[in-house]
Scaffold this motif. Structure first.
Motif, PDB file in Angstrom:
ATOM      1  N   ALA A 308      23.695 -46.303  -3.930  1.00 36.69           N
ATOM      2  CA  ALA A 308      23.308 -45.353  -2.882  1.00 36.69           C
ATOM      3  C   ALA A 308      21.810 -45.420  -2.613  1.00 36.69           C
ATOM      4  CB  ALA A 308      23.719 -43.938  -3.290  1.00 36.69           C
ATOM      5  N   GLY A 309      21.026 -45.506  -3.696  1.00 38.07           N
ATOM      6  CA  GLY A 309      19.586 -45.598  -3.526  1.00 38.07           C
ATOM      7  C   GLY A 309      19.154 -46.862  -2.823  1.00 38.07           C
ATOM      8  N   CYS A 310      19.832 -47.957  -3.126  1.00 40.07           N
ATOM      9  CA  CYS A 310      19.505 -49.227  -2.488  1.00 40.07           C
ATOM     10  C   CYS A 310      19.695 -49.157  -0.977  1.00 40.07           C
ATOM     11  CB  CYS A 310      20.368 -50.339  -3.087  1.00 40.07           C
ATOM     12  SG  CYS A 310      19.987 -51.985  -2.473  1.00 40.07           S
ATOM     13  N   GLN A 311      20.798 -48.519  -0.538  1.00 39.28           N
ATOM     14  CA  GLN A 311      21.050 -48.421   0.902  1.00 39.28           C
ATOM     15  C   GLN A 311      19.943 -47.638   1.601  1.00 39.28           C
ATOM     16  OE1 GLN A 311      23.630 -50.440   1.628  1.00 39.28           O
ATOM     17  NE2 GLN A 311      23.657 -50.561  -0.602  1.00 39.28           N
ATOM     18  N   ARG A 312      19.484 -46.577   0.960  1.00 32.37           N
ATOM     19  CA  ARG A 312      18.449 -45.739   1.585  1.00 32.37           C
ATOM     20  C   ARG A 312      17.075 -46.402   1.512  1.00 32.37           C
ATOM     21  NH1 ARG A 312      19.863 -41.072   3.518  1.00 32.37           N
ATOM     22  NH2 ARG A 312      21.960 -40.265   3.065  1.00 32.37           N
ATOM     23  N   LEU A 313      16.793 -47.075   0.413  1.00 27.18           N
ATOM     24  CA  LEU A 313      15.518 -47.782   0.319  1.00 27.18           C
ATOM     25  C   LEU A 313      15.440 -48.902   1.348  1.00 27.18           C
ATOM     26  CD1 LEU A 313      15.106 -47.963  -3.560  1.00 27.18           C
ATOM     27  CD2 LEU A 313      13.599 -46.742  -1.980  1.00 27.18           C
ATOM     28  N   MET A 314      16.535 -49.622   1.536  1.00 26.13           N
ATOM     29  CA  MET A 314      16.540 -50.703   2.537  1.00 26.13           C
ATOM     30  C   MET A 314      16.401 -50.160   3.952  1.00 26.13           C
ATOM     31  SD  MET A 314      19.178 -53.666   1.245  1.00 26.13           S
ATOM     32  CE  MET A 314      20.638 -52.653   1.403  1.00 26.13           C
ATOM     33  N   ALA A 315      16.785 -48.898   4.145  1.00 30.04           N
ATOM     34  CA  ALA A 315      16.633 -48.262   5.456  1.00 30.04           C
ATOM     35  C   ALA A 315      15.238 -47.681   5.653  1.00 30.04           C
ATOM     36  CB  ALA A 315      17.681 -47.162   5.622  1.00 30.04           C
ATOM     37  N   GLY A 316      14.361 -47.868   4.649  1.00 27.48           N
ATOM     38  CA  GLY A 316      12.981 -47.417   4.776  1.00 27.48           C
ATOM     39  C   GLY A 316      12.712 -46.017   4.251  1.00 27.48           C
ATOM     40  N   GLN A 317      13.712 -45.382   3.642  1.00 31.53           N
ATOM     41  CA  GLN A 317      13.511 -44.043   3.104  1.00 31.53           C
ATOM     42  C   GLN A 317      12.936 -44.141   1.691  1.00 31.53           C
ATOM     43  OE1 GLN A 317      17.117 -41.726   3.421  1.00 31.53           O
ATOM     44  NE2 GLN A 317      17.522 -42.393   5.514  1.00 31.53           N
ATOM     45  N   HIS A 318      12.042 -43.237   1.355  1.00 31.73           N
ATOM     46  CA  HIS A 318      11.492 -43.184   0.001  1.00 31.73           C
ATOM     47  C   HIS A 318      10.817 -41.831  -0.203  1.00 31.73           C
ATOM     48  CE1 HIS A 318       7.346 -43.789   1.476  1.00 31.73           C
ATOM     49  NE2 HIS A 318       7.884 -44.648   2.333  1.00 31.73           N
ATOM     50  N   GLU A 319      10.500 -41.538  -1.445  1.00 34.41           N
ATOM     51  CA  GLU A 319       9.881 -40.260  -1.789  1.00 34.41           C
ATOM     52  C   GLU A 319       8.365 -40.360  -1.753  1.00 34.41           C
ATOM     53  OE1 GLU A 319      11.984 -37.756  -2.107  1.00 34.41           O
ATOM     54  OE2 GLU A 319      13.556 -39.270  -1.846  1.00 34.41           O
ATOM     55  N   GLY A 320       7.720 -39.218  -1.554  1.00 33.17           N
ATOM     56  CA  GLY A 320       6.265 -39.147  -1.677  1.00 33.17           C
ATOM     57  C   GLY A 320       5.899 -38.932  -3.129  1.00 33.17           C
ATOM     58  N   LEU A 321       4.649 -38.587  -3.374  1.00 29.00           N
ATOM     59  CA  LEU A 321       4.203 -38.373  -4.745  1.00 29.00           C
ATOM     60  C   LEU A 321       4.752 -37.071  -5.323  1.00 29.00           C
ATOM     61  CD1 LEU A 321       0.494 -39.600  -4.590  1.00 29.00           C
ATOM     62  CD2 LEU A 321       2.481 -40.776  -5.527  1.00 29.00           C
ATOM     63  N   GLU A 322       5.042 -36.103  -4.458  1.00 33.19           N
ATOM     64  CA  GLU A 322       5.647 -34.871  -4.932  1.00 33.19           C
ATOM     65  C   GLU A 322       7.151 -35.081  -5.071  1.00 33.19           C
ATOM     66  OE1 GLU A 322       4.676 -31.644  -2.389  1.00 33.19           O
ATOM     67  OE2 GLU A 322       2.529 -31.730  -2.805  1.00 33.19           O
ATOM     68  N   PHE A 323       7.716 -34.547  -6.117  1.00 33.14           N
ATOM     69  CA  PHE A 323       9.157 -34.720  -6.323  1.00 33.14           C
ATOM     70  C   PHE A 323       9.711 -33.482  -7.001  1.00 33.14           C
ATOM     71  CE2 PHE A 323       6.935 -36.560  -9.916  1.00 33.14           C
ATOM     72  CZ  PHE A 323       7.616 -36.061 -11.022  1.00 33.14           C
ATOM     73  N   ALA A 324      11.021 -33.291  -6.877  1.00 37.03           N
ATOM     74  CA  ALA A 324      11.672 -32.109  -7.457  1.00 37.03           C
ATOM     75  C   ALA A 324      13.140 -32.403  -7.686  1.00 37.03           C
ATOM     76  CB  ALA A 324      11.509 -30.906  -6.524  1.00 37.03           C
ATOM     77  N   SER A 325      13.750 -31.616  -8.567  1.00 31.83           N
ATOM     78  CA  SER A 325      15.195 -31.672  -8.792  1.00 31.83           C
ATOM     79  C   SER A 325      15.826 -30.425  -8.192  1.00 31.83           C
ATOM     80  CB  SER A 325      15.503 -31.744 -10.292  1.00 31.83           C
ATOM     81  OG  SER A 325      14.959 -32.913 -10.858  1.00 31.83           O
ATOM     82  N   ARG A 326      17.083 -30.548  -7.801  1.00 34.93           N
ATOM     83  CA  ARG A 326      17.771 -29.423  -7.153  1.00 34.93           C
ATOM     84  C   ARG A 326      19.120 -29.199  -7.815  1.00 34.93           C
ATOM     85  NH1 ARG A 326      17.459 -30.251  -0.705  1.00 34.93           N
ATOM     86  NH2 ARG A 326      18.510 -28.226  -0.859  1.00 34.93           N
ATOM     87  N   ALA A 327      19.297 -28.020  -8.423  1.00 33.72           N
ATOM     88  CA  ALA A 327      20.581 -27.692  -9.044  1.00 33.72           C
ATOM     89  C   ALA A 327      21.670 -27.590  -7.987  1.00 33.72           C
ATOM     90  CB  ALA A 327      20.462 -26.387  -9.820  1.00 33.72           C
ATOM     91  N   ARG A 328      21.308 -27.103  -6.804  1.00 31.93           N
ATOM     92  CA  ARG A 328      22.229 -27.030  -5.660  1.00 31.93           C
ATOM     93  C   ARG A 328      21.617 -27.810  -4.505  1.00 31.93           C
ATOM     94  NH1 ARG A 328      26.149 -23.198  -6.434  1.00 31.93           N
ATOM     95  NH2 ARG A 328      25.803 -21.727  -8.154  1.00 31.93           N
ATOM     96  N   TRP A 329      22.474 -28.562  -3.812  1.00 34.91           N
ATOM     97  CA  TRP A 329      21.961 -29.437  -2.753  1.00 34.91           C
ATOM     98  C   TRP A 329      23.119 -29.769  -1.807  1.00 34.91           C
ATOM     99  CZ3 TRP A 329      19.329 -34.824  -3.969  1.00 34.91           C
ATOM    100  CH2 TRP A 329      18.738 -35.333  -2.798  1.00 34.91           C
ATOM    101  N   PRO A 330      23.229 -29.078  -0.676  1.00 36.34           N
ATOM    102  CA  PRO A 330      24.321 -29.368   0.262  1.00 36.34           C
ATOM    103  C   PRO A 330      24.279 -30.810   0.745  1.00 36.34           C
ATOM    104  CG  PRO A 330      23.288 -27.267   0.790  1.00 36.34           C
ATOM    105  CD  PRO A 330      22.422 -27.933  -0.251  1.00 36.34           C
ATOM    106  N   LEU A 331      25.398 -31.476   0.690  1.00 37.31           N
ATOM    107  CA  LEU A 331      25.484 -32.886   1.069  1.00 37.31           C
ATOM    108  C   LEU A 331      25.105 -33.104   2.535  1.00 37.31           C
ATOM    109  CD1 LEU A 331      26.363 -35.595  -0.253  1.00 37.31           C
ATOM    110  CD2 LEU A 331      28.667 -35.156   0.619  1.00 37.31           C
TER     111      LEU A 331
END
Length: 337
Positions: A308-331
């Motif tokens: 899943a990460g590979c598909q998004r990285l190849m599409a040019g998506q990536h995270e900034g320097l700030e990052f977080a985890s989410r216990a709940r996250w609507p798809l």
């Protein structure tokens, strides 16, 4: 693109290397089953500490198995949610920090998107669009999938997820943790004619699920008929059959409602053989296609996260320097590719 995947959302620590051209190169999973068994369920603090202990060795293992170097990795994908927050923070922190140190892009992956895309690791993957039934310990959802990130929620459980209901009913029957597989095994010894459990919310329109009442029905049946071994097996059969038929009915409605002809099922409960047989029979009757992940990719793993990460990285998506985890996250909040 070569992507390192990291999964620490609950009680499995997992790593994988996926290459966009060569496919899955290696993956490792460490289960905390024995750690949590004595408590009858996952203890979040213990899970987090064990992820810390295991994550670095597992990263080294997948790198060594492929005879590559960590510097060969083009990007890092890590599960950022949903799940146990402390557990998620381990994989998120390690993954994002490694990407920073290696000067590589990082991508936060939605755990359920990983499950949804797990059938894509099969040699004969499904084609978009399709209906997805996601069934696990924390989620039971029906989703129309037009493409990666193009998700329409059709229905979900209003209370317990199917996997959670399996585990709680198994505990009620005195079965060991994890309860779902143990209940399915016990059900093989059950008398199909003895008990009939209800099919919740199938007598009304819509695609939502409810499994909490089935647990109560099982409890009352156990109280009224005794707790001998055969009665427990008969209850296990009736419970599993009711869950399977309920999900089948909802899947049939979803296919009719959307007009689609491909169904995929993923998540830990997708390994249930009775449910697979029921959906296979349905697909054969209707001329539909039905796809499941390989058994090793039904439960939590990093191969699906790396994909899943590979598909998004190849599409040019990536995270900034700030990052977080989410216990709940609507798809549905995920951006489309």
């Amino acid at each position: 693109m070569l992507v390192l995947g990291i999964e620490t959302s609950c009680d499995e620590t997992a790593t994988a290397l996926y290459d966009s051209e060569r496919g899955l190169l290696a993956h490792e999973v460490y289960s905390q089953l024995e750690l949590h068994a004595e408590y009858g369920g996952v203890v979040p603090e213990l899970a987090s500490r064990d992820h810390i202990r295991k994550i670095s060795p597992l990263i080294r293992q997948v790198i060594e198995k492929t005879k590559l170097a960590l510097t060969d990795v083009d990007g890092i994908a890590y599960t950022a949610g949903p799940g146990l927050l402390g557990a998620l923070l381990v994989g998120t922190t390690v993954g994002r920090s490694m990407a920073f140190a290696l000067e590589k892009p990082a991508i936060a992956v939605h755990h359920m998107e990983g499950h949804l895309l797990a059938p894509m690791l099969d040699p004969n993957p499904p084609e978009f669009p399709f209906v997805a039934l996601l069934v696990s310990g924390g989620h039971t959802q029906l989703i129309r999938v037009q493409g990666i990130g193009q998700y329409e929620l059709l229905g979900e459980s209003v209370d317990d997820a199917a996997g959670e209901a399996f585990d709680k009913t198994a505990k009620m029957l005195g079965l060991p943790y994890p309860g779902g597989p143990a209940l399915a095994e016990l059900a093989k010894q059950g008398n199909p004619q003895r008990f009939t459990f209800p099919r919740p919310m199938t007598d009304r329109p819509g695609l939502d699920f409810s499994f909490s009442g089935l647990k109560t029905f099982a409890l009352y049946t156990l109280r009224d008929h005794g707790d001998d071994a055969q009665t427990k097996a008969d209850i296990a059969y009736a419970f599993e059959h009711a869950v399977v038929e309920t999900m089948f009915i909802k899947c049939r409605r979803a296919m009719e409602q959307t007009g689609l002809t491909t169904l995929i099922m993923a998540g830990g409960v997708s390994a249930n053989q009775r449910l697979r047989a029921r959906l296979d029979e349905f697909a054969k009757q209707k001329g539909y296609q039905v796809h499941y992940p390989q058994n090793e990719f039904c439960t939590d793993n990093a191969a699906m996260i790396a994909y899943a990460g590979c598909q998004r990285l190849m599409a040019g998506q990536h995270e900034g320097l700030e990052f977080a985890s989410r216990a709940r996250w609507p798809l549905e909040e995920l951006p489309a590719i």
